[in-house]
Design a protein around this motif. Structure first.
Motif, PDB file in Angstrom:
ATOM      1  N   LEU A  56     -14.254 -11.446  -5.614  1.00  0.00           N
ATOM      2  CA  LEU A  56     -12.970 -11.427  -4.920  1.00  0.00           C
ATOM      3  C   LEU A  56     -11.950 -10.561  -5.655  1.00  0.00           C
ATOM      4  CD1 LEU A  56     -12.612 -15.098  -3.650  1.00  0.00           C
ATOM      5  CD2 LEU A  56     -12.984 -13.047  -2.276  1.00  0.00           C
ATOM      6  N   ASP A  57     -11.973 -10.593  -6.985  1.00  0.00           N
ATOM      7  CA  ASP A  57     -11.042  -9.767  -7.751  1.00  0.00           C
ATOM      8  C   ASP A  57     -11.293  -8.278  -7.502  1.00  0.00           C
ATOM      9  OD1 ASP A  57      -8.962  -9.282  -9.718  1.00  0.00           O
ATOM     10  OD2 ASP A  57     -10.590  -8.628 -11.036  1.00  0.00           O
ATOM     11  N   LYS A  58     -12.548  -7.881  -7.465  1.00  0.00           N
ATOM     12  CA  LYS A  58     -12.864  -6.468  -7.199  1.00  0.00           C
ATOM     13  C   LYS A  58     -12.411  -6.066  -5.797  1.00  0.00           C
ATOM     14  CE  LYS A  58     -14.547  -5.968 -11.184  1.00  0.00           C
ATOM     15  NZ  LYS A  58     -13.588  -5.557 -12.201  1.00  0.00           N
ATOM     16  N   VAL A  59     -12.613  -6.948  -4.836  1.00  0.00           N
ATOM     17  CA  VAL A  59     -12.193  -6.660  -3.464  1.00  0.00           C
ATOM     18  C   VAL A  59     -10.669  -6.598  -3.377  1.00  0.00           C
ATOM     19  CG1 VAL A  59     -12.109  -7.665  -1.146  1.00  0.00           C
ATOM     20  CG2 VAL A  59     -14.270  -7.553  -2.369  1.00  0.00           C
ATOM     21  N   ILE A  60      -9.982  -7.519  -4.048  1.00  0.00           N
ATOM     22  CA  ILE A  60      -8.518  -7.511  -4.046  1.00  0.00           C
ATOM     23  C   ILE A  60      -7.991  -6.222  -4.666  1.00  0.00           C
ATOM     24  CG2 ILE A  60      -6.456  -8.593  -5.034  1.00  0.00           C
ATOM     25  CD1 ILE A  60      -7.900 -11.281  -4.782  1.00  0.00           C
ATOM     26  N   ASP A  61      -8.568  -5.827  -5.803  1.00  0.00           N
ATOM     27  CA  ASP A  61      -8.132  -4.588  -6.445  1.00  0.00           C
ATOM     28  C   ASP A  61      -8.306  -3.388  -5.512  1.00  0.00           C
ATOM     29  OD1 ASP A  61      -7.456  -6.012  -8.694  1.00  0.00           O
ATOM     30  OD2 ASP A  61      -9.080  -5.238  -9.947  1.00  0.00           O
ATOM     31  N   ALA A  62      -9.419  -3.346  -4.800  1.00  0.00           N
ATOM     32  CA  ALA A  62      -9.656  -2.238  -3.856  1.00  0.00           C
ATOM     33  C   ALA A  62      -8.632  -2.274  -2.719  1.00  0.00           C
ATOM     34  CB  ALA A  62     -11.078  -2.314  -3.304  1.00  0.00           C
ATOM     35  N   LEU A  67      -3.473  -0.194  -0.360  1.00  0.00           N
ATOM     36  CA  LEU A  67      -2.092  -0.440   0.064  1.00  0.00           C
ATOM     37  C   LEU A  67      -1.089   0.303  -0.818  1.00  0.00           C
ATOM     38  CD1 LEU A  67      -2.347  -4.287   0.722  1.00  0.00           C
ATOM     39  CD2 LEU A  67      -2.102  -2.479   2.443  1.00  0.00           C
ATOM     40  N   ASP A  68      -1.585   1.242  -1.634  1.00  0.00           N
ATOM     41  CA  ASP A  68      -0.752   2.053  -2.528  1.00  0.00           C
ATOM     42  C   ASP A  68      -0.081   1.192  -3.596  1.00  0.00           C
ATOM     43  OD1 ASP A  68       0.136   4.528  -3.426  1.00  0.00           O
ATOM     44  OD2 ASP A  68       2.015   4.384  -2.297  1.00  0.00           O
ATOM     45  N   LYS A  69      -0.799   0.195  -4.085  1.00  0.00           N
ATOM     46  CA  LYS A  69      -0.289  -0.690  -5.131  1.00  0.00           C
ATOM     47  C   LYS A  69      -1.119  -0.532  -6.409  1.00  0.00           C
ATOM     48  CE  LYS A  69       2.627  -2.647  -2.321  1.00  0.00           C
ATOM     49  NZ  LYS A  69       4.047  -2.380  -2.418  1.00  0.00           N
ATOM     50  N   GLN A  70      -1.633   0.685  -6.652  1.00  0.00           N
ATOM     51  CA  GLN A  70      -2.503   0.900  -7.797  1.00  0.00           C
ATOM     52  C   GLN A  70      -1.778   0.730  -9.132  1.00  0.00           C
ATOM     53  OE1 GLN A  70      -2.256   3.057  -5.251  1.00  0.00           O
ATOM     54  NE2 GLN A  70      -1.551   5.038  -6.001  1.00  0.00           N
ATOM     55  N   CYS A  76      -1.894  -5.148 -14.145  1.00  0.00           N
ATOM     56  CA  CYS A  76      -2.736  -6.349 -14.212  1.00  0.00           C
ATOM     57  C   CYS A  76      -3.888  -6.142 -15.191  1.00  0.00           C
ATOM     58  CB  CYS A  76      -3.264  -6.687 -12.824  1.00  0.00           C
ATOM     59  SG  CYS A  76      -4.413  -8.063 -12.785  1.00  0.00           S
ATOM     60  N   ASN A  77      -4.527  -4.990 -15.114  1.00  0.00           N
ATOM     61  CA  ASN A  77      -5.651  -4.695 -16.012  1.00  0.00           C
ATOM     62  C   ASN A  77      -5.191  -4.556 -17.462  1.00  0.00           C
ATOM     63  OD1 ASN A  77      -7.548  -4.786 -13.962  1.00  0.00           O
ATOM     64  ND2 ASN A  77      -7.353  -2.611 -13.498  1.00  0.00           N
ATOM     65  N   ILE A  78      -3.992  -4.032 -17.674  1.00  0.00           N
ATOM     66  CA  ILE A  78      -3.459  -3.926 -19.037  1.00  0.00           C
ATOM     67  C   ILE A  78      -3.179  -5.311 -19.611  1.00  0.00           C
ATOM     68  CG2 ILE A  78      -1.449  -3.170 -20.397  1.00  0.00           C
ATOM     69  CD1 ILE A  78      -1.406  -0.644 -18.597  1.00  0.00           C
ATOM     70  N   ILE A 117      -1.822 -12.794  -6.290  1.00  0.00           N
ATOM     71  CA  ILE A 117      -0.375 -12.867  -6.077  1.00  0.00           C
ATOM     72  C   ILE A 117       0.158 -11.525  -5.589  1.00  0.00           C
ATOM     73  CG2 ILE A 117       1.850 -13.127  -7.273  1.00  0.00           C
ATOM     74  CD1 ILE A 117       0.422 -15.286  -9.024  1.00  0.00           C
ATOM     75  N   GLN A 118      -0.313 -10.442  -6.195  1.00  0.00           N
ATOM     76  CA  GLN A 118       0.123  -9.109  -5.767  1.00  0.00           C
ATOM     77  C   GLN A 118      -0.289  -8.837  -4.321  1.00  0.00           C
ATOM     78  OE1 GLN A 118      -1.347  -6.080  -8.394  1.00  0.00           O
ATOM     79  NE2 GLN A 118      -0.209  -6.846 -10.146  1.00  0.00           N
ATOM     80  N   LEU A 119      -1.519  -9.194  -3.962  1.00  0.00           N
ATOM     81  CA  LEU A 119      -1.983  -8.960  -2.600  1.00  0.00           C
ATOM     82  C   LEU A 119      -1.191  -9.802  -1.604  1.00  0.00           C
ATOM     83  CD1 LEU A 119      -3.971  -7.536  -0.702  1.00  0.00           C
ATOM     84  CD2 LEU A 119      -5.509  -9.479  -1.018  1.00  0.00           C
ATOM     85  N   TYR A 120      -0.913 -11.044  -1.970  1.00  0.00           N
ATOM     86  CA  TYR A 120      -0.146 -11.891  -1.060  1.00  0.00           C
ATOM     87  C   TYR A 120       1.256 -11.325  -0.838  1.00  0.00           C
ATOM     88  CZ  TYR A 120       2.023 -15.815   1.198  1.00  0.00           C
ATOM     89  OH  TYR A 120       2.694 -16.590   2.098  1.00  0.00           O
TER      90      TYR A 120
END
Length: 189
Positions: A56-62, A67-70, A76-78, A117-120
């Motif tokens: 789910l985390d990999k899918v959310i990141d994608a 959504l231009d939220k890279q 988050c990764n840092i 949280i970011q995706l929501y």
């Protein structure tokens, strides 16, 4: 966007729960064929519940990148990287391999939570946790217990193990169908 996000979450949940069931049901066989060592089966059992968070985390990141939220994904990764380094430095010397397993779990939970949280915030999607995670987990455990009741010995023939895994997946899919988990609810805008 909410419908696509919900559908992706649902399919990823169904798949990852099935993988958890396979890992828990065929632990020894997987360890034998991949690692040629049955001693690591306890670690596979300990780590298998994290599969759903990893997928789910990999899918959310994608989705966030789409959504231009890279930049948020990068932050988050840092945060995850820094916390993991601190935890490795403090827990591994004290607890060894079990400390490292705890670090993996903490890292996955942290990364998943921040990404969710970011995706929501970006999409306000609706996700039915009961239908898309809890019910499939119950059904995969039922499938596991059925297999354990019928077949409780380790099989060392790869073809037969693959057949048993295919049957396991089939039973899980039938149970999902019986409990009407595949239905797709229209997300409200």
């Amino acid at each position: 966007m909410n419908q696509v996000t919900t559908l992706i979450f649902k399919l990823t949940s169904f798949f990852s729960v099935c993988v958890i069931g396979i890992f828990l049901t065929f632990t020894e066989e997987i360890c034998f064929f991949i690692y040629h060592n049955l001693d690591i089966s306890n670690f596979l059992v300990l780590l298998s519940p994290l599969v759903i968070l990893i997928y789910l985390d990999k899918v959310i990141d994608a989705m966030l990148r789409g959504l231009d939220k890279q930049v948020g994904v990068m932050y988050c990764n840092i945060v995850d990287l820094i916390s993991t380094i601190v935890l490795i430095y403090t827990l591994v010397p004290v607890f060894g391999i079990y400390g490292y397993i705890a670090i993996i779990a903490i890292s996955e939970i942290l990364n998943f939570t921040i990404s969710l949280i970011q995706l929501y915030k970006a999409s306000h999607f609706k996700f039915d946790f009961i239908s898309y995670v809890f019910v499939p987990l119950i059904l995969v455990l039922v499938t596991k217990f059925l297999f354990d009741a019928i077949d409780n010995y380790i099989e060392y023939d790869l073809g037969f193990v693959l057949l048993k895994i295919a049957i396991f997946i089939g039973v899980y899919l039938v149970l999902l169908g019986i409990f009407n988990v595949f239905r797709h609810k229209k997300a409200q805008s």
